[in-house]
Design an enzyme around this catalytic site. Structure first.
Site, short mmCIF file in Angstrom:
data_model
loop_
_atom_site.label_atom_id
_atom_site.label_comp_id
_atom_site.label_asym_id
_atom_site.label_seq_id
_atom_site.Cartn_x
_atom_site.Cartn_y
_atom_site.Cartn_z
NE ARG A 252 -3.97 -1.77 -0.01
CZ ARG A 252 -4.88 -1.70 -0.94
NH1 ARG A 252 -4.48 -1.40 -2.28
NH2 ARG A 252 -6.09 -3.01 -0.49
CB ALA B 30 -11.20 -5.60 0.41
CD GLU C 297 -12.72 -6.67 -5.79
OE1 GLU C 297 -11.45 -7.23 -5.69
OE2 GLU C 297 -12.67 -5.97 -6.88
CD GLU D 41 -7.63 -7.87 -3.82
OE1 GLU D 41 -7.91 -8.92 -2.60
OE2 GLU D 41 -8.21 -7.00 -4.05
N PRO E 280 -14.67 9.15 7.98
CG PRO E 280 -16.02 9.05 9.97
CD PRO E 280 -14.89 8.71 8.94
CD GLU F 138 -13.42 3.11 1.26
OE1 GLU F 138 -13.09 2.26 1.47
OE2 GLU F 138 -12.42 4.54 1.72
CD GLU G 96 -5.86 -5.76 -6.97
OE1 GLU G 96 -6.10 -6.58 -7.97
OE2 GLU G 96 -6.87 -5.08 -5.99
#
Length: 214
Positions: A74, A86, A103, A107, A125, A130, A155
């Site tokens: 990430r 996810a 997914e 994945e 939030p 999202e 990925e």
């Protein structure tokens, strides 16, 4: 000091008027808009909001109560994170359960016979729209080799690990796992198991935070 609250404790839609709104950044995946918001008490504030399509995740649990996690780079964190499968809700017309099922295949290479909603939340939030839904998937079976998905970018070549649920809880509480889907999914699954899996919502439960139209 906050005033005491004597109503029900449940999130609800708020009536706050947006005086103006403009997109100030167009990104590859999401945009940022700037809103001027009337808080209704004489205050007006300006807030930057990351517009996000929403996402789903899967806490996959096998018959030995082991959690399936995949390891993925990430870039914003500069770290390799262990995550529940996810993905974004970025396929036109795709419903959230179908996205989660896709997914899990892409994945992790698994399908599941039993699906329930495990937990819903807003990922951040204070800054983004999202909305995230994490499913509990059980009754797992591996897909055929010719159905395996070849990932791209981060990925590609994601290793997988099966972690006993109790051990996964310990890892979360020790600060060894940081992905929000992993953290919330693992803790929610442990809580649901302690109640004999009662109270889980059906896989097609309403999700008004992402699909207010139903």
């Amino acid at each position: 000091m906050a005033a005491p609250w004597d109503g029900p404790v449940a999130d609800e839609v708020a009536d706050r008027r947006v005086r103006s709104s403009e997109v100030v950044f167009h990104g590859k995946v999401w945009d940022v808009r700037r809103d001027e918001v009337d808080l209704g008490d004489g205050q007006t504030v300006v807030r930057d909001v990351l517009q996000h399509p929403g996402a789903v995740g899967v806490l996959a649990l096998d018959d030995d109560e082991r959690v399936l996690l995949v390891r993925q780079y990430r870039h914003p964190t500069g770290r390799m994170l262990w995550e529940a499968p996810a993905g974004l809700l970025d396929v036109e017309g795709e419903r959230p359960l179908a996205a989660a099922q896709r997914e899990l295949v892409e994945e992790a290479g698994y399908r599941a016979q039993r699906w329930h909603v495990l937990v819903d939340y807003y990922n951040s939030p204070g800054g983004t729209t999202e909305a995230f839904r994490c499913y509990l998937a059980r009754g797992l079976e591996a897909v055929a080799e010719d159905e395996r998905h070849e990932g791209e970018g981060e990925e590609r070549d994601m290793p997988a690990a099966w972690v006993p649920l109790d051990e996964a809880v310990d890892l979360v509480l020790a600060g060894a796992l940081h992905n929000p889907t992993t953290v919330s999914g693992v803790l929610a699954a442990a809580a649901a198991r302690s109640r004999g899996w009662s109270g889980l919502r059906p896989a097609d439960a309403p999700w008004p935070e992402r699909f207010p139209e139903g």
